[in-house]
Design a protein around this motif. Structure first.
Motif, PDB file in Angstrom:
ATOM      1  N   MET A 143      42.516  39.242  39.642  1.00 13.39           N
ATOM      2  CA  MET A 143      43.711  39.123  38.808  1.00 13.39           C
ATOM      3  C   MET A 143      44.921  39.502  39.648  1.00 13.39           C
ATOM      4  SD  MET A 143      43.478  42.594  36.429  1.00 13.39           S
ATOM      5  CE  MET A 143      41.793  42.267  35.884  1.00 13.39           C
ATOM      6  N   VAL A 185      44.984  39.873  30.110  1.00 14.91           N
ATOM      7  CA  VAL A 185      44.024  39.668  31.190  1.00 14.91           C
ATOM      8  C   VAL A 185      43.252  38.363  30.988  1.00 14.91           C
ATOM      9  CG1 VAL A 185      41.899  40.557  32.230  1.00 14.91           C
ATOM     10  CG2 VAL A 185      43.781  42.107  31.715  1.00 14.91           C
ATOM     11  N   ILE A 199      43.144  35.154  33.427  1.00 14.65           N
ATOM     12  CA  ILE A 199      41.880  34.656  33.975  1.00 14.65           C
ATOM     13  C   ILE A 199      41.705  33.168  33.668  1.00 14.65           C
ATOM     14  CG2 ILE A 199      39.370  34.788  33.698  1.00 14.65           C
ATOM     15  CD1 ILE A 199      39.638  37.780  33.409  1.00 14.65           C
TER      16      ILE A 199
END
Length: 217
Positions: A167, A203, A207
């Protein structure tokens, strides 16, 4: 000859998308459940809940979302572990897995206790002492202990994200800030608990729409 660099195969990308979708589902379901619960419990006195059927219904709806959020979170944990399998850091992976499972267990226990309290409210003879005990126990379980585990989970995922380049750095640093908020404020400022599912949502979206940076060596 083998290297420490994971192979970016079609299966890798499918599991990466699975992690993102599971994380998004978990975050949206838990955010919805938590907001509904906070609104319904804006005044959480026993008398007010007994006299307001709509608020009790809102609480029940929020509790019904919890099992589905938990299933999505468990899937999120599993596919994230599969993603980092070839470059796994045992220390942070163990903390990541343990804190995630403990958070999930506390979430489920809190939901079960809350459901039992709602069933008690539907009866005619409600024991105020039992209600206070159940409410305070559930609040401590989730707001104090559960949110601390969520903070540890956030810290470990952020650290793994930095080490594996899974990330962007800014997302990991934002995770550290979110974990700090959860550690210091979630026990007393209940709305700050929304930071955890909001960060998981961020997140997961990152992704889903970005590719990890491949290590050069």
């Amino acid at each position: 000859m083998t290297t420490g660099t994971p192979m970016l195969t079609a299966g890798f990308w499918r599991s990466r998308r699975s992690a993102a979708i599971a994380g998004i589902l978990f975050a949206l379901l838990l955010l919805t459940a938590m907001v509904m619960l906070r609104l319904a419990l804006s005044t959480d006195s026993l008398q007010s809940l007994q006299s307001d059927a709509q608020r009790r219904t809102l609480i029940r709806w929020s509790l019904n979302l919890v099992p589905f959020a938990g299933i999505a979170f468990l899937w999120f944990i599993g596919v994230i572990r599969e993603q980092i399998g070839d470059i796994e850091d045992r220390l942070f992976s163990t903390v990541f897995l343990g804190s995630g499972l403990l958070f999930l267990a506390m979430l489920f226990v809190g939901a079960v206790t809350s459901t039992s309290l709602m069933d008690m409210l539907a009866g005619t003879n409600v024991n105020a002492d039992i209600w206070d005990y159940g409410r305070n126990s559930t609040q401590a379980l989730f707001s104090v202990y559960g949110m601390r585990m969520a903070a540890v989970f956030t810290l470990s995922v952020s650290t793994l994200g930095l080490r594996t380049t899974a990330m962007p750095r800014w997302v990991a640093y934002l995770g550290y800030l979110s974990a700090l908020i959860l550690l210091l404020a979630a026990g007393t400022q209940e709305w700050t608990q929304l930071v955890f599912p909001a960060w998981v949502l961020l997140v997961s979206v990152v992704i889903l729409f970005t590719r990890p940076v491949r290590p050069t060596h």
